[in-house]
Structures are given as structure tokens and as C-alpha cells.
Design a protein around this motif. Sequence first.
Motif, PDB file in Angstrom:
ATOM      1  N   ALA A   7       0.834  -1.192   0.000  1.00 57.60           N
ATOM      2  CA  ALA A   7       0.000   0.000   0.000  1.00 57.60           C
ATOM      3  C   ALA A   7       0.872   1.247   0.000  1.00 57.60           C
ATOM      4  CB  ALA A   7      -0.908  -0.008   1.227  1.00 57.60           C
ATOM      5  N   ARG A   8       0.440   2.232  -0.750  1.00 53.10           N
ATOM      6  CA  ARG A   8       1.160   3.495  -0.822  1.00 53.10           C
ATOM      7  C   ARG A   8       0.176   4.633  -0.616  1.00 53.10           C
ATOM      8  NH1 ARG A   8       5.466   5.204  -5.539  1.00 53.10           N
ATOM      9  NH2 ARG A   8       6.345   6.985  -4.443  1.00 53.10           N
ATOM     10  N   ALA A   9       0.609   5.646   0.124  1.00 59.66           N
ATOM     11  CA  ALA A   9      -0.290   6.752   0.427  1.00 59.66           C
ATOM     12  C   ALA A   9      -0.775   7.416  -0.855  1.00 59.66           C
ATOM     13  CB  ALA A   9       0.436   7.777   1.303  1.00 59.66           C
ATOM     14  N   PRO A  10      -2.084   7.785  -0.936  1.00 67.07           N
ATOM     15  CA  PRO A  10      -2.589   8.474  -2.125  1.00 67.07           C
ATOM     16  C   PRO A  10      -1.965   9.858  -2.250  1.00 67.07           C
ATOM     17  CG  PRO A  10      -4.231   8.460  -0.381  1.00 67.07           C
ATOM     18  CD  PRO A  10      -3.115   7.563   0.079  1.00 67.07           C
ATOM     19  N   GLY A  11      -2.070  10.437  -3.427  1.00 66.80           N
ATOM     20  CA  GLY A  11      -1.551  11.769  -3.646  1.00 66.80           C
ATOM     21  C   GLY A  11      -0.101  11.807  -4.038  1.00 66.80           C
ATOM     22  N   VAL A  12       0.463  10.656  -4.441  1.00 65.24           N
ATOM     23  CA  VAL A  12       1.874  10.621  -4.821  1.00 65.24           C
ATOM     24  C   VAL A  12       2.094  11.353  -6.145  1.00 65.24           C
ATOM     25  CG1 VAL A  12       3.781   9.088  -5.422  1.00 65.24           C
ATOM     26  CG2 VAL A  12       2.274   8.511  -3.527  1.00 65.24           C
ATOM     27  N   TRP A  67       2.928   1.206 -13.872  1.00 65.12           N
ATOM     28  CA  TRP A  67       2.134   1.501 -12.673  1.00 65.12           C
ATOM     29  C   TRP A  67       3.069   1.905 -11.555  1.00 65.12           C
ATOM     30  CZ3 TRP A  67       2.279  -1.732  -8.126  1.00 65.12           C
ATOM     31  CH2 TRP A  67       1.501  -1.225  -7.077  1.00 65.12           C
ATOM     32  N   ASN A  68       2.738   3.009 -10.891  1.00 64.51           N
ATOM     33  CA  ASN A  68       3.516   3.440  -9.732  1.00 64.51           C
ATOM     34  C   ASN A  68       2.577   4.154  -8.770  1.00 64.51           C
ATOM     35  OD1 ASN A  68       5.432   4.159  -7.885  1.00 64.51           O
ATOM     36  ND2 ASN A  68       6.564   5.534  -9.210  1.00 64.51           N
ATOM     37  N   GLY A  69       2.257   3.507  -7.662  1.00 61.40           N
ATOM     38  CA  GLY A  69       1.374   4.108  -6.665  1.00 61.40           C
ATOM     39  C   GLY A  69       0.002   4.390  -7.222  1.00 61.40           C
ATOM     40  N   ASP A  70      -0.385   5.670  -7.238  1.00 65.79           N
ATOM     41  CA  ASP A  70      -1.717   6.045  -7.720  1.00 65.79           C
ATOM     42  C   ASP A  70      -1.732   6.395  -9.203  1.00 65.79           C
ATOM     43  OD1 ASP A  70      -0.224   8.323  -7.572  1.00 65.79           O
ATOM     44  OD2 ASP A  70      -1.569   9.427  -6.247  1.00 65.79           O
ATOM     45  N   LEU A  71      -0.624   6.123  -9.891  1.00 65.87           N
ATOM     46  CA  LEU A  71      -0.489   6.486 -11.307  1.00 65.87           C
ATOM     47  C   LEU A  71      -0.476   5.268 -12.222  1.00 65.87           C
ATOM     48  CD1 LEU A  71       0.221   8.681 -13.513  1.00 65.87           C
ATOM     49  CD2 LEU A  71       2.615   8.086 -13.059  1.00 65.87           C
ATOM     50  N   LEU A  72      -1.270   5.332 -13.283  1.00 66.10           N
ATOM     51  CA  LEU A  72      -1.211   4.352 -14.363  1.00 66.10           C
ATOM     52  C   LEU A  72      -0.858   5.122 -15.627  1.00 66.10           C
ATOM     53  CD1 LEU A  72      -1.630   1.419 -15.281  1.00 66.10           C
ATOM     54  CD2 LEU A  72      -4.001   2.016 -15.781  1.00 66.10           C
ATOM     55  N   LEU A  73       0.309   4.823 -16.193  1.00 63.03           N
ATOM     56  CA  LEU A  73       0.844   5.604 -17.307  1.00 63.03           C
ATOM     57  C   LEU A  73       1.036   4.720 -18.533  1.00 63.03           C
ATOM     58  CD1 LEU A  73       2.172   8.254 -18.356  1.00 63.03           C
ATOM     59  CD2 LEU A  73       4.333   7.399 -17.409  1.00 63.03           C
ATOM     60  N   THR A 111       3.576  -9.368 -24.903  1.00 62.08           N
ATOM     61  CA  THR A 111       4.026  -8.511 -23.819  1.00 62.08           C
ATOM     62  C   THR A 111       5.449  -8.880 -23.390  1.00 62.08           C
ATOM     63  OG1 THR A 111       3.059  -9.968 -22.150  1.00 62.08           O
ATOM     64  CG2 THR A 111       1.696  -8.159 -22.958  1.00 62.08           C
ATOM     65  N   GLU A 112       6.206  -7.844 -23.059  1.00 62.18           N
ATOM     66  CA  GLU A 112       7.590  -8.006 -22.616  1.00 62.18           C
ATOM     67  C   GLU A 112       7.739  -7.317 -21.265  1.00 62.18           C
ATOM     68  OE1 GLU A 112      11.844  -5.909 -23.657  1.00 62.18           O
ATOM     69  OE2 GLU A 112      10.454  -6.307 -25.308  1.00 62.18           O
ATOM     70  N   ARG A 113       8.006  -8.100 -20.221  1.00 60.36           N
ATOM     71  CA  ARG A 113       8.095  -7.506 -18.896  1.00 60.36           C
ATOM     72  C   ARG A 113       9.337  -6.655 -18.787  1.00 60.36           C
ATOM     73  NH1 ARG A 113       5.404  -7.282 -14.741  1.00 60.36           N
ATOM     74  NH2 ARG A 113       4.032  -8.941 -15.417  1.00 60.36           N
ATOM     75  N   VAL A 114       9.135  -5.399 -18.371  1.00 65.00           N
ATOM     76  CA  VAL A 114      10.237  -4.489 -18.108  1.00 65.00           C
ATOM     77  C   VAL A 114      10.634  -4.575 -16.644  1.00 65.00           C
ATOM     78  CG1 VAL A 114      10.963  -2.063 -18.148  1.00 65.00           C
ATOM     79  CG2 VAL A 114       9.492  -2.955 -19.961  1.00 65.00           C
ATOM     80  N   HIS A 115       9.615  -4.677 -15.787  1.00 64.30           N
ATOM     81  CA  HIS A 115       9.807  -4.892 -14.355  1.00 64.30           C
ATOM     82  C   HIS A 115       8.477  -5.350 -13.801  1.00 64.30           C
ATOM     83  CE1 HIS A 115      11.028  -4.209 -10.154  1.00 64.30           C
ATOM     84  NE2 HIS A 115      12.257  -4.315 -10.633  1.00 64.30           N
ATOM     85  N   ASP A 116       8.433  -5.622 -12.473  1.00 64.92           N
ATOM     86  CA  ASP A 116       7.176  -6.052 -11.865  1.00 64.92           C
ATOM     87  C   ASP A 116       6.083  -5.011 -12.053  1.00 64.92           C
ATOM     88  OD1 ASP A 116       8.322  -8.385 -11.050  1.00 64.92           O
ATOM     89  OD2 ASP A 116       8.634  -7.770  -8.965  1.00 64.92           O
ATOM     90  N   ALA A 117       6.452  -3.748 -12.237  1.00 68.17           N
ATOM     91  CA  ALA A 117       5.476  -2.670 -12.335  1.00 68.17           C
ATOM     92  C   ALA A 117       5.431  -2.042 -13.720  1.00 68.17           C
ATOM     93  CB  ALA A 117       5.777  -1.597 -11.288  1.00 68.17           C
ATOM     94  N   VAL A 123      -4.368   3.948  -4.292  1.00 69.66           N
ATOM     95  CA  VAL A 123      -3.383   3.078  -4.931  1.00 69.66           C
ATOM     96  C   VAL A 123      -3.992   1.789  -5.458  1.00 69.66           C
ATOM     97  CG1 VAL A 123      -1.274   1.763  -4.532  1.00 69.66           C
ATOM     98  CG2 VAL A 123      -1.538   4.013  -3.508  1.00 69.66           C
ATOM     99  N   GLY A 124      -4.839   1.155  -4.651  1.00 74.07           N
ATOM    100  CA  GLY A 124      -5.393  -0.144  -5.013  1.00 74.07           C
ATOM    101  C   GLY A 124      -6.070  -0.169  -6.371  1.00 74.07           C
ATOM    102  N   PRO A 125      -6.968   0.774  -6.675  1.00 75.14           N
ATOM    103  CA  PRO A 125      -7.622   0.785  -7.981  1.00 75.14           C
ATOM    104  C   PRO A 125      -6.650   0.957  -9.149  1.00 75.14           C
ATOM    105  CG  PRO A 125      -8.868   2.098  -6.428  1.00 75.14           C
ATOM    106  CD  PRO A 125      -7.582   1.744  -5.749  1.00 75.14           C
ATOM    107  N   ALA A 126      -5.607   1.760  -8.957  1.00 76.48           N
ATOM    108  CA  ALA A 126      -4.615   1.935 -10.022  1.00 76.48           C
ATOM    109  C   ALA A 126      -3.898   0.621 -10.299  1.00 76.48           C
ATOM    110  CB  ALA A 126      -3.606   3.019  -9.633  1.00 76.48           C
ATOM    111  N   HIS A 127      -3.554  -0.111  -9.236  1.00 81.36           N
ATOM    112  CA  HIS A 127      -2.900  -1.404  -9.390  1.00 81.36           C
ATOM    113  C   HIS A 127      -3.836  -2.408 -10.054  1.00 81.36           C
ATOM    114  CE1 HIS A 127      -0.845  -5.120  -7.445  1.00 81.36           C
ATOM    115  NE2 HIS A 127      -0.346  -4.871  -8.635  1.00 81.36           N
ATOM    116  N   HIS A 128      -5.109  -2.383  -9.665  1.00 81.29           N
ATOM    117  CA  HIS A 128      -6.090  -3.287 -10.267  1.00 81.29           C
ATOM    118  C   HIS A 128      -6.226  -3.012 -11.765  1.00 81.29           C
ATOM    119  CE1 HIS A 128      -9.713  -5.640 -10.885  1.00 81.29           C
ATOM    120  NE2 HIS A 128     -10.333  -4.564 -11.329  1.00 81.29           N
TER     121      HIS A 128
END
Length: 221
Positions: free
Chosen positions: A44-49, A170-176, A145-151, A124-129
Motif C-alpha cells: 500500500a502506498r499513500a494516495p496523492g503521490v 504503474w507506480n502508486g496512484d499512477l497508471l501511465l 508482452t515483454e516484462r520491463v519490471h514487476d510494475a 493506490v489499489g484501484p490503479a494497481h487493479h
Amino acid sequence: MRRSRGAELGRARVAALITSAAVAVSGCSGGGQGGAGGPGKPAARAPGVHSWTGSPCDLLADAPLARGFAVGSTTDSADPDAREDIGENGARPRYRQTGCLADLTGPDGTLWRLSTTAAVYEDVGPAHHAYRVKEDLDRAHGRGTERVHDAAYAKPADDQGRPGRTLLLWNGDLLLSVSAYAPYGSKEHEVRDGLGAIVENTARLMEDELRDGDAPSPTPS
């Protein structure tokens, strides 16, 4: 296209960024969010990152996205209104989306294309989902798909015959999501290095510029 030392260094910097991002959101004991699965899963990561911006193209203006490439005309596609996502267990998490479309001029004067989309969630949770859902769909449809890293992972893309590459991070509350397309008539194996450098450097730059420096530090669960 020959692999340049600059492109290799760019990929090394991106790998380091993604590694540090994954470490920042992972718990040492592997006891992170439910459903992530396996040791070192994101915690879990605090929102607002990360923060939303109405001028996403400005984030790409001051740094070269790859050696020899120049950003040309750009179009912001920022939506200030919150949207609802399809979450887990009937939840409808909210997020705001911003993006940029840009023309890139290659070292030889050819026209490339870049598209970025950043969704900043309220938690964070919804972004990860959302990230897991997109990855599962791409795998199920055999999109290479080619994995760059776990995220983060990459996949080939195509725009009416233009070879391309897409990277999802994916990083915290961000999906890019970042996609780049080579000129019409390009051969995929000839432009692979250029596409890789563009999407990876753009992802690094966008994630860094959207990150809120005053946000609380992540804490492992």
C-alpha cells in the motif's frame, strides 16, 4: 537503426527508475496488497503521490526524448473531470486523466508520433487493479508482452501500418501508458531501438514530472 550508446544509457536510466519505483511500493516481507501475488509484491502506498496537470505536453518540452529526436507540434488531451473506473467487488474508483499527442522529428528528418496517457487515481489499489486488468487482457490476446519490471511491461503496437511500441507503467496512484510510432513504411527491426528509447525515456520523464515532491513517503504494509 544502430543501437547508440545514448540509447543504451537511456534504457539503463529507465530500468533504474522503474526498479526504484517498484522497491518504493513493495514490502520487504512480501505482505503487500491482496491479489498482487508472490514475494516482493507491491504494498500500500499513500494516495496523492502524483498530481494531475492540464498541460501534459509542457512536461515533454525541455528534455530530448531520445538522441536526435525533436518534439514538434503537440496537443493536450487533459480532462479535469473525475471519471469512474470498473473496480473490484463492485467498487467504482475515481481517477482523472491527462495526456499528450506529439509529433517527433527523427534524426533523418522523418516524422514519428508519440502518445501519452496518465490516469491519476484517488487511491493506490484501484490503479494497481487497472494495471493488472490491462496486462491480463494483453496476455490473453497474445500481444507479445515483454516484462520491463514487476510494475511495467511493453508490447508491440501498430497504427495503420506504422510499427510502434507501447509501455505501460504503474507506480502508486499512477497508471501511465506511452506509445510511439515510427514513420510509414518503416521496418520494425530497423526502428525497434528508437521506439524503445522514446517510450522508456518518455515514461521516465512523465512519471518524474507528475510525482508530487510534497507527497508522504510510501510505507510497506
